[in-house]
Structure formats: C-alpha cells, structure tokens
Scaffold this motif. Structure first.
Motif, PDB file in Angstrom:
ATOM      1  N   ASP A  16      87.850 -33.440 -55.090  1.00 50.95           N
ATOM      2  CA  ASP A  16      87.341 -32.250 -55.761  1.00 50.95           C
ATOM      3  C   ASP A  16      87.865 -30.968 -55.130  1.00 50.95           C
ATOM      4  N   HIS A  20      91.007 -28.427 -56.845  1.00 53.65           N
ATOM      5  CA  HIS A  20      90.905 -26.993 -57.108  1.00 53.65           C
ATOM      6  C   HIS A  20      92.164 -26.263 -56.658  1.00 53.65           C
ATOM      7  N   VAL A 120      83.194 -25.159 -56.813  1.00 55.61           N
ATOM      8  CA  VAL A 120      84.558 -25.702 -56.779  1.00 55.61           C
ATOM      9  C   VAL A 120      84.875 -26.437 -58.079  1.00 55.61           C
ATOM     10  N   GLU A 121      83.961 -27.302 -58.482  1.00 54.76           N
ATOM     11  CA  GLU A 121      84.178 -28.102 -59.688  1.00 54.76           C
ATOM     12  C   GLU A 121      84.301 -27.207 -60.917  1.00 54.76           C
ATOM     13  N   THR A 124      87.604 -25.183 -60.860  1.00 48.05           N
ATOM     14  CA  THR A 124      88.718 -26.088 -61.135  1.00 48.05           C
ATOM     15  C   THR A 124      88.835 -26.365 -62.625  1.00 48.05           C
TER      16      THR A 124
END
Length: 212
Positions: A16, A20, A120-121, A124
C-alpha cells in the motif's frame, strides 16, 4: 500462525505504501513526457518529484524488510502515523491539507496508524482512478468527541472513478480497509459527495474511548 499474520500485514503495508509512491512516479513521468519539449523547466521539476517519490518508496521497502527480519522477536520498524500526513500530502501535487493537531493527539496509536493508511490508500486511488481531479482535500478534524479523517476529490473529467471506486487486486480494497478501521474502533464511509466528486471518511473515537 501469529508470525504468518504479522508477515502478511507487513507485506500489505509494503504494497500500500509503495503503491502510492510508484503511482506518483508514473503520473509524474507521464507529465514530464508531455511537457518536455514545450517547457523543459516543468520537466525538470517533474523529475525532481519522481526522485523524491522513488526515494520514499525505497525507504518504505527498507523499513518493511527490516521489520520482517526482526519479526522473530526483535523490535519492529515503527508504522507511520498522521505525523507523516503533511509530508504525504506535500508529495501529492494539487493536494490540500487541513489538520487539527489536537484531534490527532486524541487518537490511539492503532487509530493513528490506521488513519494514515486510509489517507495513503485514498490518495493512491485518486491517481489511479481520478487522475484528472482538479482538487483533492485531506482533512483531520474534531467531530464531537471523535476524530475524523476525510479525503475528497473533485469530479474527474470524462467520468473518472472515485477514490476507492474499484477493488484493487492485491490491495486492501474498500472492504479490507473498512475492516481495518473497524478493528481500530472506528467507522469508514465512502461515496459521491454533493458536488459529484468522491469522499472517503474515517471516524475514530478519542483515545480514552478507543479500543486498546
């Protein structure tokens, strides 16, 4: 079995966090290719951002490898929390951050690192599914006695997707991310907002009420 679960969690963290940065590298490389002839200065700045994202990806891999090496019983590398959020948003071109330090301090360690994972997810997936979004806002604020993290992107041209509109093979996906947030005592919502964009919102209890 616990060691296998720990290794899986570390591998998922690596995927993960590095995803990114690699997504950022791809976007910046595409931008540099298009502007190289017309505006060499912009291309140079894009290359600088590519270098920064690449170094960040390498650092994430180094931390995860170290943690795997120490998983047998030694100390593990610290998992990033919201203290790293300004750095994360700064690397995201066009991103804006509004953060309440008091709201961050009220989070448990588990909620703090989970909130960072949500950011972050979400960012991204902006790059993957809504790359044309003009505005991306990240906010951490008080919500009554709770702390709310939200990531919102404006509507992308040509009907681009939302932050977590698609399940990513190999990634946590929306269901996995929701389960992780709930394990930290919080709730996760995702969907279109009133302006036609996409919003991900994770709400966590204050530390005194958090799951320990």
């Amino acid at each position: 079995m616990r060691g296998a679960t720990s290794s899986w969690n570390l591998a998922r963290d690596l995927h993960d966090f590095v995803a990114h940065d690699v997504s950022a590298i791809v976007v910046q490389a595409q931008a540099a290719r298009f502007v190289a002839e017309q505006d060499p200065g912009q291309a140079v700045r894009a290359l600088e951002r590519i270098e920064t994202a690449g170094l960040s990806a390498l650092a994430s891999m180094d931390r995860t490898v170290h943690a795997l090496q120490e998983a047998a019983g030694g100390p593990t590398a610290p998992v990033p929390g919201l203290a790293r959020l300004p750095e994360l948003v700064e690397r995201f071109e066009g991103g804006a951050l509004d953060i309440d330090p008091v709201a961050v301090r009220e989070l448990s360690r588990e909620a703090d690192t989970t909130a960072y994972r949500v950011a972050v997810e979400a960012l991204t997936n902006v790059r993957r599914h809504a790359p044309g979004a003009a505005v991306v806002r990240v906010a951490v604020r008080r919500a009554g006695v709770e702390t709310e993290l939200s990531v919102t992107n404006s509507a992308a041209p040509r009907g681009g997707g939302g932050l977590l509109a698609r399940h990513r093979r190999g990634g946590t996906g929306l269901a996995g991310l929701r389960a992780r947030v709930e394990a930290a005592g919080g709730t996760l919502r995702a969907g279109t907002d009133e302006d036609g964009g996409w919003r991900v919102c994770a709400v966590f209890p204050a530390q005194e009420n958090a799951t320990r």
